[in-house]
Design an enzyme around this catalytic site. Structure first.
Site: not given
Ligand code: BJW
Length: 249
Positions: A104-105, A107, A122, A130, A151, A192-193, A219
Site C-alpha cells: 500500500q506504500n 515510497d 496506492h 496530468c 504538464c 498495516t492497520s 500491535e
Molecule cells: C509496524 C511498525 C513496524 C508501525 N513493524 N508494524 C468498504 C467499507 C468501508 C469503506 C470503504 C470500503 N471500500 C472502500 C471504502 C472507502 C475507503 C476506505 O477504505 N475507507 C476506510 C478508512 C473506512 N477506500 C477507498 O476509498 C479506496 N478506494 C476504493 O475502494 O474505491 C472504490 C470505492 C470507493 C468509495 C466507496 C466504496 C468503494 C482507496 C483507498 C486509498 C487509500 N489512500 C491512502 C492515502 C494516499 C496515499 C498517500 O498519500 O500516501 O493510502 S490512505 C492511507 O491508508 C494510505 C495507506 O496506504 C493506507 C493504509 O494505511 P496503512 O499502510 O495500514 O498504515 P497505518 O498508518 O494505518 O498503519 C501502520 C501499521 O503499522 C500500524 O498497525 C502499526 O502498528 C504498524 N507498525 N511500525 C511492523 N516497525
C-alpha cells in the site's frame, strides 16, 4: 489466532513448504526507515485531516495545499533508505517461484531494496499524472520547482499518481491482487492497520481460499482475529532472522 514474539517452529515449516506466497505491506514496514505511518500517535493523520489532503475533492479545492503536503512528504522520503525489513522481503522472493509482493506504500522502497515487481496498490509518490492528457511520468524533483506543477506536454495540472480516498484502484492492479491473494497458500500481512479497503480484505480472501495467514505488526489489528499467527514486533527485526531459517529449495 495466537500472538507470538518470534516465529514458532510449526510456522517455519508452513513457510518452508509454501508454493504460492503473497505479502501485503503497509506503512509499518517503512516506519523503521523513518517514513511516517498514517494512523497512531506519530501518524500523519494526527496533524493533518485526510479529507483535506488525500481526496480528489481536496485537490480540486486547493491543489497548492495538497501539493505542498506531498512536496514535504517527498522531501522526507528522499532522505530515507530501505531498511532490513524491505531487504528481507526481497530475499524471501528469491525462495519461491510464485511470489507476489503487494504494497500500500507509495515510497518506492520495496523496489529500491531489490523486490522485482512490487504491486503498488496506492500508486507511487515519485510519479505525477496530468489531469488533462493522463500522461504519467516519473518526477524526482525535491523540492518541486513550482507548485502546483504543470504538464510539460500540454500545460495541464499535474497531480500525484496516488490513489486517494473515494477513488477506484486501477483495474489491472485489482485483478492482480485478487488473483494472487486467492491462489496463495501463504499470505503475510505486515505493518498495516488493516482498515483501508480494498487492501484490508486481501488477507481474508486468502484465508477463505485455504491460505495460512501470518501477520507481523507492533500491535494487534482488526486482521489479528483471522491470522493463524500474529508476530508482535518490528518488521525490520522479525523478518531478517526468519529468512535465515527458510531452506533454499
Ligand atoms: C509496524 C511498525 C513496524 C508501525 N513493524 N508494524 C468498504 C467499507 C468501508 C469503506 C470503504 C470500503 N471500500 C472502500 C471504502 C472507502 C475507503 C476506505 O477504505 N475507507 C476506510 C478508512 C473506512 N477506500 C477507498 O476509498 C479506496 N478506494 C476504493 O475502494 O474505491 C472504490 C470505492 C470507493 C468509495 C466507496 C466504496 C468503494 C482507496 C483507498 C486509498 C487509500 N489512500 C491512502 C492515502 C494516499 C496515499 C498517500 O498519500 O500516501 O493510502 S490512505 C492511507 O491508508 C494510505 C495507506 O496506504 C493506507 C493504509 O494505511 P496503512 O499502510 O495500514 O498504515 P497505518 O498508518 O494505518 O498503519 C501502520 C501499521 O503499522 C500500524 O498497525 C502499526 O502498528 C504498524 N507498525 N511500525 C511492523 N516497525
Amino acid at each position: 489466532m495466537a500472538t507470538f514474539t518470534q516465529f514458532p517452529a510449526e510456522s517455519i515449516e508452513v513457510i518452508s513448504n509454501a508454493k504460492s506466497v503473497a505479502v501485503l505491506t503497509g506503512a509499518g514496514i517503512s516506519a523503521e526507515s523513518g517514513v511516517p505511518t498514517f494512523r497512531g500517535e506519530e501518524g500523519l493523520w494526527k496533524n493533518h485531516r485526510a479529507e483535506e489532503l488525500a481526496t480528489p475533492e481536496a485537490f480540486a479545492r486547493n491543489p497548492e495545499l495538497v501539493w505542498q503536503w506531498y512536496d514535504w512528504r517527498r522531501g522526507l522520503v528522499a532522505k530515507t533508505r530501505p531498511n532490513p525489513g524491505h531487504t528481507a522481503l526481497a530475499d524471501l522472493e528469491k525462495l519461491y517461484d510464485d511470489f507476489t509482493l503487494i504494497t500500500q506504500n507509495v515510497d518506492g522502497h520495496h523496489r529500491l531494496a531489490g523486490s522485482l515487481d512490487p504491486v503498488e496498490m496506492h500508486g507511487n509518490i515519485w510519479y505525477t499524472r496530468c489531469l488533462t492528457d493522463g500522461d504519467i511520468r516519473e518526477n524526482r524533483d525535491t523540492p518541486l520547482p513550482e507548485i502546483p506543477p504543470e504538464c510539460g506536454k500540454c500545460g495541464g495540472l499535474l497531480r500525484p499518481h496516488i490513489v486517494w480516498f473515494g477513488e477506484s484502484l486501477d483495474e489491472s492492479v485489482l485483478s492482480r491482487v485478487f488473483n494472487t491473494s486467492s491462489r496463495a497458500d501463504l499470505f503475510f500481512v505486515i505493518g498495516t492497520s488493516g482498515v483501508v479497503q480494498p487492501a484490508a480484505s486481501l488477507a481474508g480472501m486468502a484465508k477463505n481460499n485455504g491460505a495460512t495467514v501470518i501477520e507481523i505488526n507492533l500491535e494487534p489489528t482488526p486482521l489479528t482475529s483471522l491470522a493463524d499467527y500474529t508476530i508482535l514486533g518490528k518488521a525490520g527485526e522479525v523478518l531478517p532472522p526468519l529468512i535465515e531459517q527458510i531452506p533454499e529449495k
